[in-house]
Design a protein around this motif. Structure first.
Motif, PDB file in Angstrom:
ATOM      1  N   LYS A   1      39.482  35.166  55.375  1.00  0.00           N
ATOM      2  CA  LYS A   1      40.577  34.811  54.489  1.00  0.00           C
ATOM      3  C   LYS A   1      41.727  35.510  54.965  1.00  0.00           C
ATOM      4  N   ILE A   2      41.163  36.826  54.490  1.00  0.00           N
ATOM      5  CA  ILE A   2      41.623  38.233  54.948  1.00  0.00           C
ATOM      6  C   ILE A   2      42.052  38.757  56.370  1.00  0.00           C
ATOM      7  N   ARG A   3      40.681  38.348  56.650  1.00  0.00           N
ATOM      8  CA  ARG A   3      41.276  38.398  58.064  1.00  0.00           C
ATOM      9  C   ARG A   3      41.548  37.774  58.773  1.00  0.00           C
ATOM     10  N   GLU A   4      41.800  36.463  58.782  1.00  0.00           N
ATOM     11  CA  GLU A   4      42.138  35.009  59.581  1.00  0.00           C
ATOM     12  C   GLU A   4      43.761  35.760  59.255  1.00  0.00           C
ATOM     13  N   TYR A   5      44.105  35.807  57.881  1.00  0.00           N
ATOM     14  CA  TYR A   5      45.606  36.641  57.622  1.00  0.00           C
ATOM     15  C   TYR A   5      45.893  37.469  58.212  1.00  0.00           C
ATOM     16  N   SER A   6      45.733  38.706  58.773  1.00  0.00           N
ATOM     17  CA  SER A   6      45.824  39.867  59.388  1.00  0.00           C
ATOM     18  C   SER A   6      46.013  39.659  60.867  1.00  0.00           C
TER      19      SER A   6
ATOM     20  N   LEU B   1      49.835  39.513  63.017  1.00  0.00           N
ATOM     21  CA  LEU B   1      49.546  40.519  64.693  1.00  0.00           C
ATOM     22  C   LEU B   1      49.855  39.690  65.836  1.00  0.00           C
ATOM     23  N   LYS B   2      49.719  37.823  65.953  1.00  0.00           N
ATOM     24  CA  LYS B   2      49.636  37.234  66.743  1.00  0.00           C
ATOM     25  C   LYS B   2      51.409  37.223  67.168  1.00  0.00           C
ATOM     26  N   GLU B   3      51.707  36.899  65.470  1.00  0.00           N
ATOM     27  CA  GLU B   3      52.884  36.645  65.212  1.00  0.00           C
ATOM     28  C   GLU B   3      54.437  37.281  65.953  1.00  0.00           C
ATOM     29  N   ALA B   4      52.976  38.433  65.623  1.00  0.00           N
ATOM     30  CA  ALA B   4      54.415  39.803  66.310  1.00  0.00           C
ATOM     31  C   ALA B   4      53.974  40.769  68.092  1.00  0.00           C
ATOM     32  N   GLY B   5      53.627  39.308  67.776  1.00  0.00           N
ATOM     33  CA  GLY B   5      53.207  39.174  70.265  1.00  0.00           C
ATOM     34  C   GLY B   5      51.953  39.756  70.634  1.00  0.00           C
TER      35      GLY B   5
END
Length: 528
Positions: free
Chosen positions: A304-309, A313-317
């Protein structure tokens, strides 16, 4: 008519007499004049003859003198010219000789300089592929082209680069993310150890600060201020921190990665360097859930922590981000082993070796990886020993380069973390008394490595179990011509290889005593 006739006859007679007298006078005058002229001409001829004779005599004397003078002058001139030509020839010969000598010296120096330049250039070009087969072919080519001394120079230069190559690792992130603790852990230090990076809950990093490795002083971990502060705004961050200085970047966050972290990563990638996202303090997250009484599945929570991180980062490009989940106090757990492996594999040959040898001995895998890298160094040392030859050793019946052996033994011991300082740091990291670890070190190389110790090892050495021909063909096939059957290479190889295997076995026992392993070699306790 008669009177006129008589008058005419008398006149004619008078004229005849007059003409006769006149002719007689003229004849006498002409004779006298002729006589005078004859006498004058005779005198003049005589004078002219005398003058001509005198003149001829004078001219003859003058010509004789002139000829004599000219002859003497010509002789002198010829002598001078001969001397001049001789001197000129001598000077030209000396000049040509000097010029030839200078040109010869210049050409020799120029060839030597070009040869050294080529070797230096070759060394620099070879540094990223130091142990590739192609490099060995280049080494042989150098030997054939410029000789043995130049080959020895090349090998020596490359060996020096092994000790002097710098590795600069940038560690950045927000305040409180655990940058300083990460830097200390990677160097095997605690916060209160000498040379440790200052730790705290507030921002302690005001300027980029280098922290050298305690055993490998050319390895630097740089603690960088976080991006987006007033002093280090995002748009000037790479310039302010001197971006080109670093080999790669580690971006640490203790909770979530920010838009500034993503901007920094994109800029680093655009500049052609690697970056790694590290999510720290994972143990704190899991412990917090446990303290709240939540019955957790560790793997699921980490997922869960990995997926959230990754999603942030994907949202930031960042299209395909990789995030390593770690605890700075548990180097053998979570993603820490994977992080160390990834960092190592993404470096070129020489810096890969430097980074790997800088890692604390927290696993048997690290010890084995170090052994393999040091084996490559043995290859270089043996080639160098073969290229430069060896000096006879007093009290021994053979030749060997003891200096090479002493330095190599010390380097092996330090790289395998068997020196006193490394054992002390490892004991603190493992939470064990240092005496427990020292008890596992059972090698003659644990104390002072002296000339007498190496001589003792040489005296006790048995025969190399391979022939000289097989050694030259199998171990260093492309430069077999550098070593002969009587070379010290074989003995050097045997001693170095034996010492490395001995020190590796000791290091493995120390790791087992420090962290413990199960029957499959997995660690039962964690570092830090």
């Amino acid at each position: 008519m008669a009177e006129e006739s008589i008058f005419d006859r008398d006149q004619m007679a008078e004229e005849s007499i007059f003409d006769g007298n006149q002719m007689a006078e003229e004849s006498i005058f002409d004779r006298d004049q002729m006589a005078e002229e004859s006498i004058f001409d005779g005198d003049q001829m005589a004078e002219e003859t005398i003058f001509d004779i005198d003149q001829m005599a004078e001219e003859s004397i003058f010509d004789g003198d002139q000829m004599a003078e000219e002859s003497i002058f010509d002789g002198d001139q010829m002598a001078e010219e001969s001397i001049f030509d001789g001197d000129q020839m001598a000077e030209e010969s000396i000049f040509d000789g000097d010029q030839m000598a200078e040109e010869s010296i210049f050409d020799g120096d120029q060839m030597a300089e070009e040869s050294i330049f080529d070797i230096d250039q070759m060394a620099e070009q070879s540094i990223i592929r130091l142990f590739c087969p192609k490099w060995l072919k280049e080494l042989k080519s150098t030997y054939e082209r410029v000789g043995l001394e130049a080959t020895a120079y090349l090998i020596k230069k490359l060996l020096q680069q092994l000790d002097t190559t710098e590795l600069n690792i940038a560690v950045t992130g927000d305040s409180g993310a655990g940058k300083s603790t990460f830097i200390n852990t990677m160097r095997g230090l605690w916060g209160n150890d000498e040379g440790a990076a200052e730790t705290g809950t507030t921002e302690t990093t005001k300027e980029p600060a280098p922290y050298p490795h305690p055993n490998l002083p050319n390895v630097y971990f740089w603690n960088l201020p976080g991006i987006g502060t007033m002093k280090f705004p995002a748009n000037k961050y790479l310039t302010e921190i001197k971006f080109k200085r670093y080999d790669f970047f580690i971006i640490i966050s203790q909770s979530r990665f920010t838009e500034n972290d993503a901007k920094l990563a994109k800029e680093i990638k655009q500049q052609g360097k690697n970056f790694y996202f590290v999510r720290s303090k994972i143990d704190n997250d899991l412990n917090s859930l446990k303290m709240e009484g939540v019955n957790i599945n560790t793997d699921e929570e980490l997922g869960k922590i990995r997926e959230y991180s990754v999603s942030k980062l994907k949202e930031a490009g960042i299209l395909t981000p990789t995030v390593f989940l770690i605890s700075n106090f548990k180097m053998n757990e979570f993603d820490f082993p994977k992080l160390k492996e990834t960092l190592t594999n993404n470096l070129d040959d020489i810096k890969k070796q430097v980074f790997l040898l800088s890692l604390p001995n927290t696993t048997l895998e690290i010890v084995e990886s170090k052994r393999k890298e040091l084996e490559k160094r043995i290859s270089m040392l043996v080639k160098f020993s073969g290229a430069v030859g060896a000096m006879p050793v007093p009290d021994l019946s053979f030749a060997c380069d003891i200096g090479i052996l002493i330095k190599a033994f010390k380097d092996f011991r330090q790289c395998l973390s068997l020196d006193d300082a490394s054992l002390q740091r490892l004991a603190i990291m493992a939470g064990k008394p240092v005496e427990v670890l020292k008890a596992e070190v059972k090698t003659p190389l644990e104390g002072e490595i002296s000339v007498e110790l190496v001589k003792k090892m040489l005296r006790g050495s048995t025969v190399v179990p391979i022939s000289a021909v097989d050694f030259a063909r199998n171990f260093i096939p492309v430069i077999g011509s550098l070593v002969g059957a009587g070379s010290s290479c074989h003995l050097t190889y045997k001693l170095l290889n034996k010492a490395l295997n001995d020190l590796t076995e000791n290091a493995q026992r120390v790791v087992k005593a420090a962290f413990g392993t199960d029957e499959n070699g997995r660690h039962q306790t964690s570092a830090h």
